[in-house]
Design a protein around this motif. Structure first.
Motif, PDB file in Angstrom:
ATOM      1  N   CYS A   2       0.853   9.164  -3.268  1.00 32.91           N
ATOM      2  CA  CYS A   2      -0.106  10.158  -3.750  1.00 32.91           C
ATOM      3  C   CYS A   2      -0.242  11.343  -2.798  1.00 32.91           C
ATOM      4  O   CYS A   2      -0.661  12.440  -3.210  1.00 32.91           O
ATOM      5  CB  CYS A   2      -1.469   9.515  -3.967  1.00 32.91           C
ATOM      6  SG  CYS A   2      -1.506   8.314  -5.320  1.00 32.91           S
ATOM      7  N   THR A   3       0.127  11.155  -1.549  1.00 35.25           N
ATOM      8  CA  THR A   3      -0.082  12.211  -0.549  1.00 35.25           C
ATOM      9  C   THR A   3       1.206  12.883  -0.084  1.00 35.25           C
ATOM     10  O   THR A   3       1.159  13.994   0.452  1.00 35.25           O
ATOM     11  CB  THR A   3      -0.803  11.630   0.683  1.00 35.25           C
ATOM     12  OG1 THR A   3      -0.034  10.550   1.221  1.00 35.25           O
ATOM     13  CG2 THR A   3      -2.194  11.122   0.297  1.00 35.25           C
ATOM     14  N   LYS A  15       0.816  -1.221   0.000  1.00 34.16           N
ATOM     15  CA  LYS A  15       0.000   0.000   0.000  1.00 34.16           C
ATOM     16  C   LYS A  15       0.852   1.274   0.000  1.00 34.16           C
ATOM     17  O   LYS A  15       0.556   2.245   0.709  1.00 34.16           O
ATOM     18  CB  LYS A  15      -0.944   0.008   1.202  1.00 34.16           C
ATOM     19  CG  LYS A  15      -1.923  -1.157   1.197  1.00 34.16           C
ATOM     20  CD  LYS A  15      -2.835  -1.130   2.409  1.00 34.16           C
ATOM     21  CE  LYS A  15      -3.810  -2.303   2.398  1.00 34.16           C
ATOM     22  NZ  LYS A  15      -4.708  -2.298   3.576  1.00 34.16           N
ATOM     23  N   GLU A  16       1.919   1.254  -0.779  1.00 37.32           N
ATOM     24  CA  GLU A  16       2.746   2.448  -0.898  1.00 37.32           C
ATOM     25  C   GLU A  16       2.161   3.459  -1.883  1.00 37.32           C
ATOM     26  O   GLU A  16       2.578   4.612  -1.903  1.00 37.32           O
ATOM     27  CB  GLU A  16       4.174   2.065  -1.326  1.00 37.32           C
ATOM     28  CG  GLU A  16       4.983   1.365  -0.245  1.00 37.32           C
ATOM     29  CD  GLU A  16       6.442   1.201  -0.638  1.00 37.32           C
ATOM     30  OE1 GLU A  16       6.806   1.624  -1.767  1.00 37.32           O
ATOM     31  OE2 GLU A  16       7.217   0.663   0.178  1.00 37.32           O
ATOM     32  N   VAL A  17       1.198   3.022  -2.689  1.00 37.55           N
ATOM     33  CA  VAL A  17       0.597   3.917  -3.674  1.00 37.55           C
ATOM     34  C   VAL A  17      -0.118   5.067  -2.982  1.00 37.55           C
ATOM     35  O   VAL A  17      -0.003   6.238  -3.397  1.00 37.55           O
ATOM     36  CB  VAL A  17      -0.370   3.141  -4.584  1.00 37.55           C
ATOM     37  CG1 VAL A  17      -1.050   4.096  -5.566  1.00 37.55           C
ATOM     38  CG2 VAL A  17       0.360   2.036  -5.331  1.00 37.55           C
ATOM     39  N   ASP A  18      -0.840   4.769  -1.929  1.00 34.97           N
ATOM     40  CA  ASP A  18      -1.549   5.823  -1.184  1.00 34.97           C
ATOM     41  C   ASP A  18      -0.571   6.835  -0.600  1.00 34.97           C
ATOM     42  O   ASP A  18      -0.822   8.047  -0.602  1.00 34.97           O
ATOM     43  CB  ASP A  18      -2.394   5.199  -0.069  1.00 34.97           C
ATOM     44  CG  ASP A  18      -3.472   4.269  -0.615  1.00 34.97           C
ATOM     45  OD1 ASP A  18      -3.889   4.470  -1.783  1.00 34.97           O
ATOM     46  OD2 ASP A  18      -3.890   3.340   0.113  1.00 34.97           O
ATOM     47  N   TYR A  19       0.542   6.335  -0.078  1.00 35.60           N
ATOM     48  CA  TYR A  19       1.542   7.233   0.499  1.00 35.60           C
ATOM     49  C   TYR A  19       2.166   8.117  -0.578  1.00 35.60           C
ATOM     50  O   TYR A  19       2.381   9.329  -0.371  1.00 35.60           O
ATOM     51  CB  TYR A  19       2.624   6.418   1.215  1.00 35.60           C
ATOM     52  CG  TYR A  19       3.806   7.237   1.668  1.00 35.60           C
ATOM     53  CD1 TYR A  19       3.730   8.018   2.826  1.00 35.60           C
ATOM     54  CD2 TYR A  19       4.991   7.243   0.942  1.00 35.60           C
ATOM     55  CE1 TYR A  19       4.810   8.782   3.235  1.00 35.60           C
ATOM     56  CE2 TYR A  19       6.080   7.992   1.345  1.00 35.60           C
ATOM     57  CZ  TYR A  19       5.976   8.765   2.501  1.00 35.60           C
ATOM     58  OH  TYR A  19       7.046   9.528   2.911  1.00 35.60           O
TER      59      TYR A  19
END
Length: 400
Positions: free
Chosen positions: A308-309, A302-306
């Motif tokens: 993006c922010t 779940k590094e994609v969420d990080y």
């Protein structure tokens, strides 16, 4: 009449007469040579007796031979001096190449770890897999460009080669990812000491998988490494259980990569077009195959969420630093090959062990790691154990 005959005989055999005859022959020879060199031969000498002409001719031949011999000796001396100068220049050049390649290898390997630690800790970047993926992407681009320009040669990626290499690549990616995770939580000095555990696991694996036996010095060095790792962990003021767990997993994966690589290399060479697999081909193969696997792990962790922010991706200096880390990762491959070619496996392994000492000191100073006398002593003990292990392996290799 008889007295005249006796007088002539005495005068021919006397030392003074012999000296005078030799002297006159030398003078005549020099005079003849002088006239001959100017294209004129003295008529008096032409009209001389056959015996005298023969003496003069022999004398001329002797002088020419001596002159040519002097020229050959002088030429040989000059040739020897020239060869000696070339050899001395070649030795200096080789020594400079070895020193330069060793320095480049040490700087690139130390800088790679320090830059990664800076990105993960100082920037507080919480996407180690993404960092690994970007570094591998940079390596693929550079190697591909160099290969297209004809500066290096690489093997084409075929499905047969990919199927053979894929198990090794999975371990390779796991090794890089766990290294990123552990480096985020553990200081550089302790990482270098804990990496010594990899040597212990590798030695045990070699014994069971390849029936390779080590002498007592190697096992003594490995035992010292275990002691230093345990004492270093106990006295570590910045101890982090998660970081140590990731580092232990990294040691097992690194040892597995080394042991598996030995088995797969022979099979991989058979499926290549050239029948060989050089390091540049391995770099391209490993990094290319790691890209789809790295993308998959980004979604799993779940590094994609990080990504993006985080505001870090909008900072130009951050992109400069992580791009530099990608270049350094490839520089390690280049400089290690260069240094290994200029020296040898023995010097390469010893310098690699000695290189951990300034790396550990730099890690403590640059990142202001809290330490104690006991922890510093444990770190130093572990680094010296690594040097002792390299020397023991050198002696074991020379004896075998």
């Amino acid at each position: 009449m008889g007295s005249r005959t006796l007088s002539i005989g005495d005068s021919l055999d006397s030392p003074d007469a012999l000296f005078e005859r030799n002297h006159s022959e030398n003078v005549s020879m020099v005079s003849l040579k002088f006239h001959e060199s100017n294209g004129v031969l003295d008529q008096g000498h032409q009209a001389s007796s056959p015996v005298r002409r023969d003496v003069v001719n022999r004398s001329l031949s002797a002088v020419k031979f001596l002159e040519n011999d002097d020229m050959d000796l002088e030429g040989g001396k000059l040739e020897k001096d020239r060869d000696k100068t070339i050899r001395s220049n070649k030795v200096v050049k080789i020594q400079n190449q070895a020193l330069l390649s060793g320095l480049a290898y040490c700087i690139s390997s130390c800088s790679m770890i320090l830059v990664n630690k800076f990105v993960l800790s100082s920037y507080d970047f919480n996407a180690g897999i993404s960092l690994m993926l970007y570094q591998n992407f940079v390596s693929v681009v550079i190697v591909s460009i160099l290969s297209s320009l004809g500066l290096i040669s690489t093997e084409p990626l075929t499905w047969r080669l990919i199927k053979v290499w894929l198990p090794v690549n999975v371990i390779f990616v796991g090794m890089l990812v766990t290294s990123m995770f552990s480096l985020k939580y553990i200081n550089v000095a302790m990482v270098t000491v804990l990496k010594n555990v990899t040597n212990v696991i590798t030695a045990v694996g070699e014994m069971y998988l390849f029936q390779k036996h080590h002498d007592s010095r190697v096992w003594a060095a490995l035992f010292l490494m275990i002691i230093s790792a345990v004492s270093g962990g106990v006295t570590d003021l910045s101890f982090h259980a998660i970081g140590y767990a990731w580092q232990i997993i990294n040691c097992f994966l690194t040892a597995s990569y080394s042991l598996t690589l030995r088995r797969v290399m022979d099979t991989a060479k058979q499926v290549t077009k050239s029948g060989n697999l050089k390091e540049f081909s391995m770099v391209l193969l490993n990094n290319t195959l790691s890209l789809p696997l790295g993308i998959l792990l980004i979604f799993v962790f779940k590094e994609v969420d990080y990504l993006c922010t985080t505001p870090l991706l909008r900072m130009p200096d951050f992109w400069l630093v992580i791009t530099l880390s990608g270049f350094l990762g490839l520089a390690i491959s280049f400089t290690s090959m260069w240094f290994l070619h200029q020296t040898g496996a023995t010097t390469y392994s010893l310098v690699g062990s000695l290189n951990k000492i300034p790396l550990s000191v730099a890690g403590i100073v640059l990142f202001k790691v809290p330490t104690s006398l006991e922890n510093s002593a444990s770190i130093l003990f572990g680094l010296l154990a690594g040097v002792f292990f390299a020397r023991a392996k050198m002696r074991e290799r020379s004896q075998s």
